[in-house]
Design an enzyme around this catalytic site. Structure first.
Site, mmCIF file in Angstrom:
data_model
loop_
_atom_site.group_PDB
_atom_site.id
_atom_site.type_symbol
_atom_site.label_atom_id
_atom_site.label_comp_id
_atom_site.label_asym_id
_atom_site.label_seq_id
_atom_site.Cartn_x
_atom_site.Cartn_y
_atom_site.Cartn_z
ATOM 1 C CG ASP A 285 -1.770 17.303 28.408
ATOM 2 O OD1 ASP A 285 -0.869 17.752 27.849
ATOM 3 O OD2 ASP A 285 -2.797 16.865 27.865
ATOM 4 C CG ASP B 37 -3.538 23.268 20.136
ATOM 5 O OD1 ASP B 37 -2.687 22.187 20.047
ATOM 6 O OD2 ASP B 37 -3.716 24.058 21.101
#
Lengths: 196, 256
Positions: free
Chosen positions: B11, B130
């Protein structure tokens, strides 16, 4: 040695160029016919679809030029498929310098398309392009279309059946996987091409 | 035989690799290129970089680090983060990324998936999903998960979206099961199994890896093609070489 990357709009051009840099070769990116003809080695990278790939070569006026090259030429992924006669993808007539056709993987239970990931290379015959390759070495693939095994196949790979993962005819060569993304194995094969 | 892929996920926030728990409270883990090289050397099969603040901030990926990674890394990598158009995707691919992953922008405008597949071929186009189970017992997709203050629950059912993105041209799906993310209790095998049955393209599990057995279960029980993890790799809790040895011993096809 002068190496050119044919700028046919393939999206992996940057990564192929970097892979060559890691081998100490600064390849020029060009669509200029004179520069391509004069190069010691010509690489046709490619990620994308066959139809737009050939359309781009036509727009650039490079179709006949590519066919007439006599120095070692390497097509990578879609670039390899464009060296063949025809692709099922968009029913596309390709360069036709290697007598093979490109077909879509037939979906089978458990066989996902695209074929995406690391798979093994099985050398079919001796060729300087495969120098140093060990049986079952891994290479990175990302594709939905493939070339059937045949006289032109230097190496095959199994995905729901064998397909040609390295091909050659005369001065024209193709790799279905991405040597620029196949770690040490890929670097070795690129080095072999540069040494042809 | 195609090997199953082990995919460290990095990330990226402000040019550094960060990690949060349940998508919150990010701490800096290290420099992008250093971590990328470390994972390459350890035998990672692929890397994924998520510019986690790009989408919430309404901007695209910072291409400088994409080029830096591409110049040193010889394994494939995928870049995600606020890619909203064919032109932005082209820039990231030309910077050296092998694949681009879209998530929030595809939810804003699903036709983006068609446009990307048309321009670059489906093999370049990854759709990140997600997903979280809601009170109604159904899995629903979430948007803008990089920024908790902007994360939105959508009425869109995860399973419907998985079918739709494939019809539109997704070449791979990364299913991030948010309920299990960051807590190291294992991948959400139930959800992955249900999605697998609807997924004809490669499926990558994300969220919940804490032990080598979790990877084994994702591959052997949920039949995923790749397994993505972040904190267990960043922290050194799981070393990739040992993980791959263990998977091979369990009968998972692995590139050693």
């Amino acid at each position: 040695m002068s190496v050119v990357l044919v700028d046919a709009g393939g999206t992996n051009i940057g990564s192929v160029r970097y892979a060559l840099q890691r081998l100490g070769v600064d390849a020029a990116l060009t669509a200029d016919p004179t520069a391509i003809r004069a190069a010691d080695k010509v690489i046709l990278p490619g990620v994308g679809a066959a139809g737009p790939g050939m359309a781009r070569l036509r727009e650039l006026g490079l179709v006949e030029l590519m066919r007439s090259l006599t120095q070692p030429v390497l097509g990578v992924c879609l670039g390899m498929q464009l060296l063949c006669e025809h692709s099922e993808e968009g029913d596309t007539t390709c360069l036709g310098v290697i007598p093979a056709t490109v077909r879509r993987f037939v979906e089978q239970p458990g066989l996902r398309v695209p074929h995406m990931g690391w798979n093994r290379l099985q050398a079919g015959r001796e060729h300087p392009l495969l120098a140093g390759l060990r049986e079952g070495d891994w290479a990175y693939f990302v594709h939905s279309y493939a070339v059937a095994p045949g006289d032109h196949a230097l190496a095959t790979t199994d995905y729901g059946g064998p397909f040609a993962s390295v091909i050659a005819r005369g001065n024209f060569h193709g790799m279905q996987f991405h040597p620029e993304r196949s770690a040490k194995v890929g670097a070795q094969l690129l080095k072999n091409f540069l040494a042809l | 035989m195609l090997s199953r892929r082990i995919i460290p996920c990095l990330d990226v926030r402000d040019g550094k690799v960060v990690k949060g728990v349940r998508f919150r409270d990010h701490v800096v883990m290290g420099e992008i290129v250093d971590l990328a090289l470390r994972y390459r050397d350890e035998g990672a099969d692929e890397l994924v970089f998520y510019d986690i603040t790009a989408s919430p901030e309404g901007r695209s990926v910072d291409r400088d680090w994409v080029e830096r990674v591409a110049s040193v890394i010889d394994i494939p990598f995928c870049v995600a983060g606020g890619i909203r158009s064919v032109e932005e995707a082209r820039a990231v691919l030309h910077a050296g990324a092998d694949k681009i992953s879209v998530n929030s922008p595809a939810l804003e405008r699903p036709a983006l998936i068609n446009e990307l597949a048309e321009a670059f071929g489906v093999q370049c186009v990854v759709v990140g999903v997600d997903s979280l189970r809601d009170a109604d017992g159904e899995w629903h997709v979430r948007q803008y998960t990089g920024d908790p203050s902007r994360t939105q629950a959508l009425s869109r059912r995860t399973l419907d979206w998985v079918v739709e993105v494939q019809q539109r041209g997704a070449g791979e799906i990364v299913l991030n099961c948010m309920g299990s993310d960051g807590v190291r209790q294992g991948y959400d095998l139930e959800q992955l199994g249900v999605v697998r049955a609807l997924c004809q393209v490669p499926l990558v599990a994300s969220g919940g890896a804490g032990a080598p057995e979790h990877f084994r279960d994702a591959f052997l029980e949920a039949d995923v093609d790749g397994a993505l993890a972040a904190s267990v790799f960043h922290s050194g809790a799981i070393a990739i070489p040992a993980l791959k040895q263990a998977l091979a011993a369990w009968g998972v096809a692995t590139r050693l």
